[in-house]
Design a protein around this motif. Sequence first.
Motif, PDB file in Angstrom:
ATOM      1  N   THR A 208       0.867   3.927 -16.842  1.00  0.00           N
ATOM      2  CA  THR A 208      -0.132   4.570 -15.984  1.00  0.00           C
ATOM      3  C   THR A 208      -1.523   4.450 -16.599  1.00  0.00           C
ATOM      4  OG1 THR A 208      -0.080   6.775 -17.004  1.00  0.00           O
ATOM      5  CG2 THR A 208       1.647   6.278 -15.412  1.00  0.00           C
ATOM      6  N   THR A 209      -2.501   4.261 -15.730  1.00  0.00           N
ATOM      7  CA  THR A 209      -3.890   4.254 -16.163  1.00  0.00           C
ATOM      8  C   THR A 209      -4.762   4.640 -14.975  1.00  0.00           C
ATOM      9  OG1 THR A 209      -5.573   2.988 -17.358  1.00  0.00           O
ATOM     10  CG2 THR A 209      -4.427   1.847 -15.592  1.00  0.00           C
ATOM     11  N   CYS A 210      -6.013   4.975 -15.233  1.00  0.00           N
ATOM     12  CA  CYS A 210      -6.917   5.388 -14.167  1.00  0.00           C
ATOM     13  C   CYS A 210      -7.337   4.188 -13.314  1.00  0.00           C
ATOM     14  CB  CYS A 210      -8.154   6.063 -14.746  1.00  0.00           C
ATOM     15  SG  CYS A 210      -7.790   7.599 -15.609  1.00  0.00           S
ATOM     16  N   TYR A 211      -7.704   4.473 -12.062  1.00  0.00           N
ATOM     17  CA  TYR A 211      -8.092   3.426 -11.122  1.00  0.00           C
ATOM     18  C   TYR A 211      -9.170   3.979 -10.189  1.00  0.00           C
ATOM     19  CZ  TYR A 211      -7.624  -0.345  -7.715  1.00  0.00           C
ATOM     20  OH  TYR A 211      -7.875  -1.411  -6.884  1.00  0.00           O
ATOM     21  N   PRO A 212     -10.113   3.169  -9.748  1.00  0.00           N
ATOM     22  CA  PRO A 212     -10.345   1.741 -10.008  1.00  0.00           C
ATOM     23  C   PRO A 212     -10.766   1.459 -11.461  1.00  0.00           C
ATOM     24  CG  PRO A 212     -11.455   2.451  -7.983  1.00  0.00           C
ATOM     25  CD  PRO A 212     -11.046   3.688  -8.721  1.00  0.00           C
ATOM     26  N   PHE A 213     -10.507   0.254 -11.912  1.00  0.00           N
ATOM     27  CA  PHE A 213     -10.794  -0.105 -13.296  1.00  0.00           C
ATOM     28  C   PHE A 213     -12.292  -0.111 -13.598  1.00  0.00           C
ATOM     29  CE2 PHE A 213      -6.509  -1.666 -12.744  1.00  0.00           C
ATOM     30  CZ  PHE A 213      -5.909  -1.430 -13.970  1.00  0.00           C
ATOM     31  N   THR A 214     -13.101  -0.412 -12.593  1.00  0.00           N
ATOM     32  CA  THR A 214     -14.552  -0.486 -12.814  1.00  0.00           C
ATOM     33  C   THR A 214     -15.272   0.767 -12.345  1.00  0.00           C
ATOM     34  OG1 THR A 214     -14.808  -1.601 -10.663  1.00  0.00           O
ATOM     35  CG2 THR A 214     -14.556  -2.997 -12.614  1.00  0.00           C
ATOM     36  N   TYR A 215     -14.525   1.816 -12.040  1.00  0.00           N
ATOM     37  CA  TYR A 215     -15.126   3.051 -11.529  1.00  0.00           C
ATOM     38  C   TYR A 215     -15.943   3.733 -12.630  1.00  0.00           C
ATOM     39  CZ  TYR A 215     -15.397   7.297  -8.676  1.00  0.00           C
ATOM     40  OH  TYR A 215     -15.823   8.354  -7.925  1.00  0.00           O
ATOM     41  N   ILE A 216     -17.123   4.225 -12.254  1.00  0.00           N
ATOM     42  CA  ILE A 216     -17.975   4.931 -13.214  1.00  0.00           C
ATOM     43  C   ILE A 216     -17.731   6.434 -13.068  1.00  0.00           C
ATOM     44  CG2 ILE A 216     -20.339   5.429 -13.919  1.00  0.00           C
ATOM     45  CD1 ILE A 216     -21.132   2.685 -12.828  1.00  0.00           C
ATOM     46  N   GLY A 217     -17.324   7.077 -14.138  1.00  0.00           N
ATOM     47  CA  GLY A 217     -17.013   8.499 -14.089  1.00  0.00           C
ATOM     48  C   GLY A 217     -15.508   8.732 -14.075  1.00  0.00           C
ATOM     49  N   SER A 218     -15.105   9.919 -13.626  1.00  0.00           N
ATOM     50  CA  SER A 218     -13.691  10.273 -13.575  1.00  0.00           C
ATOM     51  C   SER A 218     -13.042   9.609 -12.361  1.00  0.00           C
ATOM     52  CB  SER A 218     -13.537  11.795 -13.483  1.00  0.00           C
ATOM     53  OG  SER A 218     -12.172  12.154 -13.420  1.00  0.00           O
ATOM     54  N   ALA A 219     -12.157   8.672 -12.610  1.00  0.00           N
ATOM     55  CA  ALA A 219     -11.536   7.903 -11.525  1.00  0.00           C
ATOM     56  C   ALA A 219     -10.629   8.784 -10.670  1.00  0.00           C
ATOM     57  CB  ALA A 219     -10.744   6.738 -12.100  1.00  0.00           C
ATOM     58  N   PRO A 220     -10.644   8.582  -9.350  1.00  0.00           N
ATOM     59  CA  PRO A 220      -9.870   9.435  -8.449  1.00  0.00           C
ATOM     60  C   PRO A 220      -8.420   9.014  -8.253  1.00  0.00           C
ATOM     61  CG  PRO A 220     -11.189   7.915  -7.173  1.00  0.00           C
ATOM     62  CD  PRO A 220     -11.538   7.669  -8.613  1.00  0.00           C
ATOM     63  N   GLN A 221      -8.046   7.823  -8.738  1.00  0.00           N
ATOM     64  CA  GLN A 221      -6.693   7.328  -8.495  1.00  0.00           C
ATOM     65  C   GLN A 221      -6.026   6.860  -9.789  1.00  0.00           C
ATOM     66  OE1 GLN A 221      -8.142   4.465  -5.517  1.00  0.00           O
ATOM     67  NE2 GLN A 221      -6.848   5.504  -3.992  1.00  0.00           N
ATOM     68  N   ARG A 222      -4.744   6.484  -9.656  1.00  0.00           N
ATOM     69  CA  ARG A 222      -3.981   6.001 -10.806  1.00  0.00           C
ATOM     70  C   ARG A 222      -3.301   4.669 -10.457  1.00  0.00           C
ATOM     71  NH1 ARG A 222      -6.888   9.108 -12.445  1.00  0.00           N
ATOM     72  NH2 ARG A 222      -6.558  11.009 -13.642  1.00  0.00           N
ATOM     73  N   TYR A 223      -3.298   3.772 -11.418  1.00  0.00           N
ATOM     74  CA  TYR A 223      -2.644   2.464 -11.277  1.00  0.00           C
ATOM     75  C   TYR A 223      -1.290   2.564 -11.977  1.00  0.00           C
ATOM     76  CZ  TYR A 223      -2.537  -2.674 -10.895  1.00  0.00           C
ATOM     77  OH  TYR A 223      -2.230  -3.974 -10.569  1.00  0.00           O
ATOM     78  N   ILE A 224      -0.230   2.326 -11.228  1.00  0.00           N
ATOM     79  CA  ILE A 224       1.127   2.565 -11.731  1.00  0.00           C
ATOM     80  C   ILE A 224       1.939   1.281 -11.753  1.00  0.00           C
ATOM     81  CG2 ILE A 224       3.206   3.947 -11.468  1.00  0.00           C
ATOM     82  CD1 ILE A 224       0.662   5.591 -11.922  1.00  0.00           C
ATOM     83  N   ILE A 225       2.562   1.008 -12.872  1.00  0.00           N
ATOM     84  CA  ILE A 225       3.467  -0.139 -13.007  1.00  0.00           C
ATOM     85  C   ILE A 225       4.844   0.388 -13.402  1.00  0.00           C
ATOM     86  CG2 ILE A 225       4.014  -2.187 -14.349  1.00  0.00           C
ATOM     87  CD1 ILE A 225       1.055  -2.758 -14.568  1.00  0.00           C
ATOM     88  N   SER A 226       5.855   0.020 -12.606  1.00  0.00           N
ATOM     89  CA  SER A 226       7.235   0.430 -12.887  1.00  0.00           C
ATOM     90  C   SER A 226       8.034  -0.794 -13.287  1.00  0.00           C
ATOM     91  CB  SER A 226       7.875   1.083 -11.666  1.00  0.00           C
ATOM     92  OG  SER A 226       7.174   2.264 -11.312  1.00  0.00           O
ATOM     93  N   ALA A 227       8.703  -0.716 -14.426  1.00  0.00           N
ATOM     94  CA  ALA A 227       9.507  -1.831 -14.928  1.00  0.00           C
ATOM     95  C   ALA A 227      10.886  -1.337 -15.327  1.00  0.00           C
ATOM     96  CB  ALA A 227       8.810  -2.499 -16.118  1.00  0.00           C
ATOM     97  N   TYR A 228      11.886  -2.210 -15.178  1.00  0.00           N
ATOM     98  CA  TYR A 228      13.269  -1.812 -15.488  1.00  0.00           C
ATOM     99  C   TYR A 228      13.813  -2.618 -16.649  1.00  0.00           C
ATOM    100  CZ  TYR A 228      12.917   0.553 -11.023  1.00  0.00           C
ATOM    101  OH  TYR A 228      12.516   1.363  -9.992  1.00  0.00           O
ATOM    102  N   LEU A 229      14.637  -1.990 -17.451  1.00  0.00           N
ATOM    103  CA  LEU A 229      15.201  -2.649 -18.637  1.00  0.00           C
ATOM    104  C   LEU A 229      16.107  -3.797 -18.222  1.00  0.00           C
ATOM    105  CD1 LEU A 229      15.281  -2.390 -21.757  1.00  0.00           C
ATOM    106  CD2 LEU A 229      17.345  -0.998 -21.467  1.00  0.00           C
ATOM    107  N   LYS A 230      15.884  -4.962 -18.836  1.00  0.00           N
ATOM    108  CA  LYS A 230      16.671  -6.161 -18.502  1.00  0.00           C
ATOM    109  C   LYS A 230      18.070  -6.081 -19.143  1.00  0.00           C
ATOM    110  CE  LYS A 230      14.648 -10.128 -18.762  1.00  0.00           C
ATOM    111  NZ  LYS A 230      13.840 -11.281 -19.226  1.00  0.00           N
TER     112      LYS A 230
END
Length: 230
Positions: A208-230
């Motif tokens: 998880t990380t904040c989104y948008p990546f180029t947003y100035i200030g406190s970002a309103p959204q989150r960028y989520i990546i879900s991965a599963y163990l191989k």
Amino acid sequence: MMQMLRKKILPFLLLAAGILLAATGLFKMWQGNSLKVPLSSQRAGVSENTEKEAAVQKDTSAPSSNDNAVLPEKFLKSRFANVLENKGLNNEKALYPDRPAQGDKIGTLTIPSLKMSLPIYEGTEDKELEKGVGHYAGSVLPGEADNCVLSGHRDTVFSGLQSLKKGDSIIVKTSAGTFTYRIRKIRIVEKEDTTVIVPRPAATLTLTTCYPFTYIGSAPQRYIISAYLK
């Protein structure tokens, strides 16, 4: 004769009429007072009910802005309570017999497609996120069954996350071994959305990380990546 009768009867009629009027007035006064008592009681009851309803509304009101700010941490502690409770029951089978302490380095996160390798620290406070990737202490550790949640700043360690795609590999190395995850889902959610950190039936890695990546200030959204163990 008639005049004499009128003189004798007229005072009695006037007296009777006066008595009747007085009795009527007294009856109305009594009736009015009797009605005031239940009306007063009714008002008191309404006031009492109103106070009770207000108290209930106060108890069940939405959390304050301060509560919202720490909601993810509280959410994790409640949703992943079984993680800490179950540790120590079967230590001989556990990947991590001992849980790391706050601030401990627990491993490295490698993303081959981005050609980067990042240190992972226990905890998601500023002091951990300033050094690398933070592991939510309430979630499972890498390689364990359930949801391992890692977080990082969008303008430092996770600045390249938007370049990842489904199928890419994420490798986590800890004292328990090397674990390779494959990305299955990428999505953007509002910052209050905590469905991304719910427990999972299989070994899952969530970045998880904040989104948008180029947003100035406190970002309103989150960028989520879900991965599963191989």
